[in-house]
Design a protein around this motif. Structure first.
Motif, PDB file in Angstrom:
ATOM      1  N   SER A 154      49.986  58.905  62.581  1.00 27.80           N
ATOM      2  CA  SER A 154      49.071  59.290  63.660  1.00 27.80           C
ATOM      3  C   SER A 154      49.684  60.367  64.551  1.00 27.80           C
ATOM      4  CB  SER A 154      48.704  58.069  64.502  1.00 27.80           C
ATOM      5  OG  SER A 154      49.876  57.499  65.027  1.00 27.80           O
ATOM      6  N   ASP A 175      46.416  64.865  62.256  1.00 29.39           N
ATOM      7  CA  ASP A 175      45.195  64.470  62.955  1.00 29.39           C
ATOM      8  C   ASP A 175      44.504  63.499  62.016  1.00 29.39           C
ATOM      9  OD1 ASP A 175      42.631  64.148  63.887  1.00 29.39           O
ATOM     10  OD2 ASP A 175      42.381  66.248  64.459  1.00 29.39           O
ATOM     11  N   LYS A 176      44.511  62.217  62.380  1.00 28.94           N
ATOM     12  CA  LYS A 176      44.059  61.180  61.450  1.00 28.94           C
ATOM     13  C   LYS A 176      42.589  61.314  61.037  1.00 28.94           C
ATOM     14  CE  LYS A 176      46.072  57.168  60.634  1.00 28.94           C
ATOM     15  NZ  LYS A 176      46.590  55.810  60.746  1.00 28.94           N
ATOM     16  N   ARG A 177      41.810  62.059  61.836  1.00 25.18           N
ATOM     17  CA  ARG A 177      40.381  62.151  61.515  1.00 25.18           C
ATOM     18  C   ARG A 177      40.067  63.270  60.540  1.00 25.18           C
ATOM     19  NH1 ARG A 177      39.248  63.173  67.472  1.00 25.18           N
ATOM     20  NH2 ARG A 177      41.090  64.324  66.852  1.00 25.18           N
ATOM     21  N   ARG A 178      40.993  64.246  60.415  1.00 28.01           N
ATOM     22  CA  ARG A 178      40.662  65.419  59.599  1.00 28.01           C
ATOM     23  C   ARG A 178      41.619  65.540  58.422  1.00 28.01           C
ATOM     24  NH1 ARG A 178      40.130  70.585  62.832  1.00 28.01           N
ATOM     25  NH2 ARG A 178      41.829  69.765  64.107  1.00 28.01           N
ATOM     26  N   SER A 191      46.331  61.589  57.874  1.00 29.66           N
ATOM     27  CA  SER A 191      45.196  62.137  57.118  1.00 29.66           C
ATOM     28  C   SER A 191      45.605  62.741  55.768  1.00 29.66           C
ATOM     29  CB  SER A 191      44.445  63.165  57.961  1.00 29.66           C
ATOM     30  OG  SER A 191      45.293  64.250  58.289  1.00 29.66           O
ATOM     31  N   ILE A 207      42.796  59.096  54.121  1.00 31.32           N
ATOM     32  CA  ILE A 207      41.412  59.532  53.860  1.00 31.32           C
ATOM     33  C   ILE A 207      41.105  59.535  52.354  1.00 31.32           C
ATOM     34  CG2 ILE A 207      39.797  61.491  54.082  1.00 31.32           C
ATOM     35  CD1 ILE A 207      41.070  62.065  56.851  1.00 31.32           C
TER      36      ILE A 207
END
Ligand code: ATP
Ligand code: IPE
Length: 242
Positions: A9, A13-16, A46, A50
């Motif tokens: 984390s 960027d954990k979302r992308r 990421s 993901i």
């Protein structure tokens, strides 16, 4: 001598998908390089989670998801290369070792890791995909920390995450969550709180307890403030000590 895990984390960027946070990584590594690391572990963020989710890993390997295993393995090697390059620039003799290659179909064979330490180099291991050809597994960096502690018996095991330490409940959800600066077994109310934490922190918490059970001082520190690593054991320390 320390072993340290850099949470995914922090450095991604954990979302992308596959977004590297270079300046955060640089800042963390500039502190780690002064702390005599024996083994460095990092997470996937990421670069790992993901694609693993998309391909239903961990799980039985199928025609469809086996290619996902190869993709995760390659993405993690890419992240590892970036980390190792920064470490080398900071004067650390860092050598990336993929846990995929340590798996012998049954267990992990950590002898390449110990050989690397013996030769005066610093293994950099990481959460990774591994397989026996039938099942696709994901080993987490938190579990690798337990192994690193067993192998090297460091003075300290440091887990860097994106929170100030272990709280009585999730600090991102509850503004008045209390930081537990020193975790002791007698803090009974932690048990009830434990059920509240995400699987992620719950697992990390159990890994930290296992490192502590090996007789190693174990810390959870906010890696956004890596200089806190220098204060372990002092009154000014900000984080959780186990
Ligand atoms: P890493 O920290 O290694 O990057 P990660 O991103 O998967 O891995 P988690 O394993 O999810 O991180 O753990 C960190 C998160 O756990 C924090 O961001 C926080 O929101 C959450 N959390 C839940 N309960 C607690 C708690 N009691 N104390 C501290 N953090 C908690
Ligand atoms: C995850 O490792 C590795 C993969 C998903 C391939 P970690 O579980 O140690 O990663 P972070 O620190 O939570 O991102």
């Amino acid at each position: 001598m320390i072993v340290v895990k850099i949470g995914g984390s922090l450095i991604t960027d954990k979302r992308r998908y596959r977004t590297f946070r270079r300046s955060a990584a640089e800042k963390i590594i500039s502190v780690i390089s002064g702390e005599n690391p024996a083994i460095i572990v990092h997470g996937g963020g990421s670069f790992g989670h993901i694609a693993s989710k998309r391909y239903e890993l961990p799980g039985p390997l199928t025609e469809r998801n086996a290619i996902g295993g190869a993709l995760v393995k390659n993405d993690m090697a890419d992240l590892n290369n970036r980390i190792v390059s920064i470490l080398i620039r900071h004067g650390i003799r860092a050598v990336g070792i993929s846990p995929f290659t340590l798996f012998n179909g049954d267990t992990m064979d950590y002898s390449p890791v110990t050989r690397t330490v013996k030769s005066g180099f610093v293994p950099v291991i990481y959460g990774d995909f591994y397989t026996d050809g039938k099942y696709g597994g994901i080993i987490s960096g938190d579990d690798l920390m337990i192994e690193a502690c067993r192998l090297e018996k460091p003075e300290k095991a440091i887990f860097l995450s994106d929170v100030d330490g272990v709280f009585d409940r999730d600090p991102k959800k509850y503004r008045n969550a209390k930081l537990i600066s020193k975790y002791e077994k007698h803090e009974l109310n932690f048990n009830t709180v434990k059920n509240d934490v995400t699987g992620g922190m719950d697992r990390k918490f159990r890994s930290m307890l296992q490192c502590r059970a090996l007789g190693i001082k174990t810390y959870l520190i906010n890696g956004n403030y890596p200089e806190r690593m220098r204060d372990t054991g002092s009154e000014n320390f900000m984080g959780t000590e186990f």
